[in-house]
Design a protein around this motif. Sequence first.
Motif, mmCIF file in Angstrom:
data_model
loop_
_atom_site.group_PDB
_atom_site.id
_atom_site.type_symbol
_atom_site.label_atom_id
_atom_site.label_comp_id
_atom_site.label_asym_id
_atom_site.label_seq_id
_atom_site.Cartn_x
_atom_site.Cartn_y
_atom_site.Cartn_z
ATOM 1 N N ARG A 479 -1.145 -5.467 2.160
ATOM 2 C CA ARG A 479 -0.838 -6.442 0.843
ATOM 3 C C ARG A 479 0.192 -5.545 -0.072
ATOM 4 O O ARG A 479 0.726 -6.300 -0.678
ATOM 5 N N GLN A 480 0.044 -4.315 -0.431
ATOM 6 C CA GLN A 480 0.497 -3.503 -1.199
ATOM 7 C C GLN A 480 2.168 -3.534 -0.902
ATOM 8 O O GLN A 480 3.142 -3.524 -1.682
ATOM 9 N N GLN A 481 2.077 -3.387 0.523
ATOM 10 C CA GLN A 481 3.606 -3.202 1.128
ATOM 11 C C GLN A 481 4.152 -4.632 0.632
ATOM 12 O O GLN A 481 5.514 -4.634 0.573
ATOM 13 N N LEU A 482 3.656 -5.644 0.986
ATOM 14 C CA LEU A 482 4.139 -6.941 0.819
ATOM 15 C C LEU A 482 4.685 -7.156 -0.649
ATOM 16 O O LEU A 482 5.807 -7.811 -0.846
ATOM 17 N N MET A 483 3.642 -6.877 -1.490
ATOM 18 C CA MET A 483 3.868 -6.843 -2.975
ATOM 19 C C MET A 483 5.209 -5.944 -3.280
ATOM 20 O O MET A 483 6.153 -6.474 -4.003
#
Length: 563
Positions: A479-483
Amino acid sequence: MSDGLKFISQAGFVHVEIPHGLDVSAMTIENLEDAYRKSELSKAKVVDNGFQNAVTEARKYRTENPGTKQNLRFKIAEIRDAELTIEISEDAMEAEAYVTAPYGGTTLSRGHILSCLREQEITAGIRREAIEQLIEHCNTALPGLPLEVTIARGRKPVNGLDARFKPLVPDARKRILRPQDRGDGSVDMRDLGKLFSVKEGEAVLRRIPATKGRPGFTIKGEPLPATDGTDRDIKAGKGTLLNPDNSDELIAEKQGMPTFIDNSAEVDEVLTMKDVDVGTGHVDYEGSVIITGSVGEGMRVKATGDITIAGYVDSAELNAGGNITVAKGVIGHQLAHDDEDDDDNFAPLSTRLIASGSVWVSYAQYAMLIGKHGVIVDKQLTHCHVITQGALCVGGEGKNALGKLIGGVVETTSDVSAGQVGAPAGTKTRIYFQQPLDASEADVEVNSLRNHLQIALRTIKKLLAAQQQLAKIPKLNERQQLMRSKITDELAHQQNTIATLRGRLSLVMDTPAPDLQLQVIAGRQLYPGAIVRFEDKFLRVKEHRGGTVIALRQHELIMDVLR
């Protein structure tokens, strides 16, 4: 003698064949022409001296060759097909067809005409009735008769109409400001019409929606785009509300005087009084005020709507949120002051009329008249101080003005019209042109661009802060990579936006301001003592002149004969 003559079509010409047994010595030009006119080839165009040459050459040959058995043949006429020429206008919006009826040759067909149009790339706006007219002309007209018709016509684009707002009742301000017809062709300047009012619930304003534009095209099929009209909503003003049964209509919320401002309407309550003097005291009213008499010295009348005075105003102050109308005169005097009354200092005056709309008076002397949307004087303005963003008209508008503007000061961002400016005595009459106070379109765009730029910069600041927080995390989950990916994309987008905004802002700020064009029109007389000023430019009138215009063009003052 023409018996035995034959007329033969060969290689685009008509030949006469004279049999060897025909006595050519008895044949005349008239005989030959008569025989030709009766033949089936008579529509061909006779060549120059065709009949005469045939008769002459035939006689000559038979004289030189007596007893010959040879038939003689001579060219007498030319066969010509119908001729078609098509010319296209420079803007490719029309094509003209020029046709010449045939001389015994091939006529025009529908297919041939359409083929000629295609050769010139004419594919749209073809007029079928014009094609039929060309064909009929070639079949029935005398040989060689010309005809010109418009064979193709493009369609100009029609831009859509902007939303319009139609008053359903008379505007109370305009009704009052209109002098009444006496019936003999003249008007009564003292009778400004009856007061108009509406009842509660009565429809007062209707919105007519914007319309779509109708695209056009050239005769070559090229599209011509049209602009759709700009739509706007109807807006309820004070004393009005949207009709619950029709969202495009405003209705009166109460009984009162209707007034209209662009896409909105207001209904003001009305206070009617006879006079305003020490017996009534000052007037401060939420709505419109009608005074059937006069306003006395030292009195003040303030209204959020219109102020209408049927009599005089004498050394008093009127302040209206709408228009001010004084059917008779406005009278005042200079107040004591220490400053010298020069080009930059003006003597204070005892009478002041201030309107957010327009000011209309029959005549005025020693009064300050401030009308945001214009000042209209029927007869004469003497030693007054006028301030307006609209036009000043004294006795009419433009070169038709007949009134007198004598002395005083005019500060305006629009035109000034009077029949006479100044006086024979050289009375100082000052007219000062000023830049409009309202923000220009460029100013509005600059402010808008700056606001959007600030928003984009704040957005980038937030994105960078979020990017830094993610950078502190040793290992990012899915999720953080997508953000992080979304933040990177949005940063690139915002940076492009900022570059575009800065480029547009630079372009708008470097664009020169539009040329301010204003004029003073003295329709009949212009006297010495008149002064026109714009910023640091002065034009002083030093001689008596007839009809004159003083124009502000490219920041220069120019004086010329009124034409």
